[in-house]
Design an enzyme around this catalytic site. Structure first.
Site, mmCIF file in Angstrom:
data_model
loop_
_atom_site.group_PDB
_atom_site.id
_atom_site.type_symbol
_atom_site.label_atom_id
_atom_site.label_comp_id
_atom_site.label_asym_id
_atom_site.label_seq_id
_atom_site.Cartn_x
_atom_site.Cartn_y
_atom_site.Cartn_z
ATOM 1 N N ASP A 22 45.020 27.891 40.955
ATOM 2 C CA ASP A 22 44.192 28.535 40.369
ATOM 3 C C ASP A 22 42.756 26.971 40.390
ATOM 4 O O ASP A 22 41.725 27.164 39.447
ATOM 5 C CB ASP A 22 44.099 29.203 38.873
ATOM 6 N N GLU A 191 41.594 40.129 39.765
ATOM 7 C CA GLU A 191 41.240 39.009 38.674
ATOM 8 C C GLU A 191 40.703 37.922 38.919
ATOM 9 O O GLU A 191 39.823 37.794 40.505
ATOM 10 C CB GLU A 191 42.355 39.017 37.869
#
Length: 533
Positions: A22, A191
């Site tokens: 991420d 997301e």
């Protein structure tokens, strides 16, 4: 880890070939900085630095211990720090992240190396993940956008926006859904939003479709609270880069745009790719090669830099370990002892869970290499305690380790053990337990309590163990296939343990840790489906 810089003005993806999950990145002056998820490991929030977006070094961590500390005394491998956002505002560095069980936190510092503030809870609540702030330099207003983890909140596939106090100490409203992807045909698991302003628009760059199989979306609106229009701007296409998404956009001093994102690769975790980016005639971003990932590409137009990559090797000078290492939970004093010579002296920690490395907070770990490599270390078991053990491990939902153990007669033996994944669905052992540790090979005497240990990591994260106890290198046990946890790649670990009892159990000393890249092609791992958070 070797550099992705090919030395001829081009680079090869991934630029960070290990589990830097991420990623988010920014530029401050001539310097680029990147952070990534660290989940339940400590220290957390790694901080990487580059001058050319290809050659990176690890310069520190922003989170020495996870909070609340009581929640992270024992391993919570898939919890903790999820999908941080890194920003620079008002002459300070800011990192926001979501703990799916606690809420949205932030820390900030005047310099990238700190000192960083203590974590501040900006918004409390379960299922709040992937937050990203934005300070509007024209109006002075501040905003925050975040996603939702269905596993904690029952909500998914939507992004919620807030007005935020400019000092980031709290929020100014109850929030509003700014993007509901249930209303977008074919979109699911939206997301990881990153919030920007560009060309008179508010932009949210956010992935959807799941980490293994998804795509990168872009959303734009004239106002922060919408309405937003959407477009897919990066997807796998005919490449072998599955699920390319979730990362950050950065602009160089020369005006070039680049996008860094991850690719989920099973036991190797989420490796980081760098894509060229441009703005099309219609005002939308175009990432990669017209929307698909590049493999080899021209480097950014930036001054040439020495080849570099985050460190893996360690001689443990003065008993200290390098920044590349982290514990599997918040550390306690005395687990590692500094001393005058070289070598890492780990205390043989007394624990009732000595036969399940997955439950231990005192495993010192670093990321599994994303390409074929051989990991090696030298070990001396100093503890005289019967049952004391120490070794080198591959740690995931399944684990295997090789090392030394003290017998009741005072002798030291080379042992090699493993435990199957608790998620395999295999029948339980006769003891009725899942994933119980078992012998992978017969033990043999280790004269002098010393051994040299190797793990060869090949294609598919298949690991071959070997050792030398003074009479030459020998293979040990069958091939072991490393496995990830749900969101975290497998880890290489060093550990020292002792049975429950009274008094100090002694220590083990590790020296000359090396991770040597193989000359073979990059390792690959099969991709398996996984449900959303």
């Amino acid at each position: 880890m070797s550099s992705a810089d090919l030395g001829d003005g081009t680079y090869r993806n991934p630029v960070l070939n290990a589990d830097w999950s991420d990623p988010d990145l920014i530029r401050v002056g001539d310097d680029f900085y990147l952070t990534a998820s660290s989940f339940g490991r400590a220290p957390g929030l790694p901080l990487l630095h580059s001058r050319d977006l290809v050659n990176w070094t690890l310069v520190g961590h922003a989170l020495p211990r996870l909070e609340p500390a009581r929640e992270f005394r024992t391993p919570r491998h898939d919890c903790g720090v999820w999908a941080p956002s890194l920003r620079h505002h008002d002459d300070r560095f800011w990192i926001f992240w979501g703990d799916p069980d606690q809420g949205v936190f932030q820390v900030n510092a005047p310099e990238i190396r700190g000192p960083w503030t203590q974590p501040h809870l900006v918004k409390e609540g379960r299922g709040l993940i992937d937050p990203c702030p934005l300070w509007d330099e024209d109006t002075g207003e501040a905003y925050l956008v975040h996603a939702w983890a269905r596993s904690r909140s029952g909500i998914k596939n939507r992004l919620t926006g807030h007005r935020m106090r400019p000092d980031a100490t709290g929020l100014l409203d109850e929030g509003k859904v700014v993007v509901d992807a249930d209303r977008i045909p074919g979109w699911f698991t939206l997301e990881g939003p990153k919030l920007y302003q560009h060309d008179g628009w508010f932009w949210i760059l956010a992935p959807a479709g799941g980490v293994e199989t998804g795509w990168q979306g872009a959303f734009r609106s004239r106002g922060f609270f919408g309405p937003y229009e959407e477009r897919i701007v990066l997807e796998q296409g005919g490449t072998d880069v599955n699920g390319p998404h979730q990362g950050g956009w950065v602009r160089t001093p020369a005006g070039e745009d680049w996008f860094a994102h991850f690719q989920a690769r099973g036991a190797y975790g989420r490796v980081v790719h760098l894509q060229p980016m441009k703005w099309g005639a219609d005002g939308w971003p175009v990432i990669g090669d017209e929307g698909t990932p590049v493999g080899v590409h021209r480097k950014p137009d930036l001054p040439r830099q020495p080849l570099s990559a985050p460190a893996t090797d360690d001689d443990f000078p003065g008993g200290r370990f390098g920044r590349q290492w982290s514990w599997t939970a918040n550390p306690q004093d005395g687990w590692a002892t500094q001393h005058s010579g070289d070598g890492l002296r780990l205390t043989c920690v007394r624990t009732a869970d000595a036969h399940d490395l997955r439950k231990l907070p005192n495993v010192l770990t670093q990321r599994l290499p994303g390409a074929a490599a051989t990991v090696e270390v030298e070990l001396r078991l100093d503890s005289e305690e019967p049952g004391a053990r120490a070794g080198l491990a591959v740690l995931g939902d399944a684990f295997s380790w090789i090392g030394l153990q003290r017998g009741t007669d005072g002798s030291v033996h080379l042992v090699h053990r493993f435990a199957e994944s608790v998620a395999t669905g295999a029948p339980p052992t006769p003891s009725g337990q899942w994933g119980t540790e078992r012998d992978a090979a017969h033990s043999r005497l280790a004269p002098g309590g010393r051994a040299r240990l190797w793990i060869e990591i090949g294609a598919g994260a298949r690991c071959r163990f070997s050792y030398d106890v003074g009479d030459g290198r020998r293979p040990s046990g069958p091939v072991f296939a490393a496995t990830p946890w749900r969101w975290v790649g497998a880890l290489i670990g060093l550990v020292a343990l002792a049975p429950v009892g009274g008094g100090h159990a002694g220590a083990a000393t590790f020296t000359r840790f090396r991770s040597i890249a193989s000359s073979s092609a990059p390792a690959t791992a099969p991709v398996s489906a996984s449900s959303s958070a």
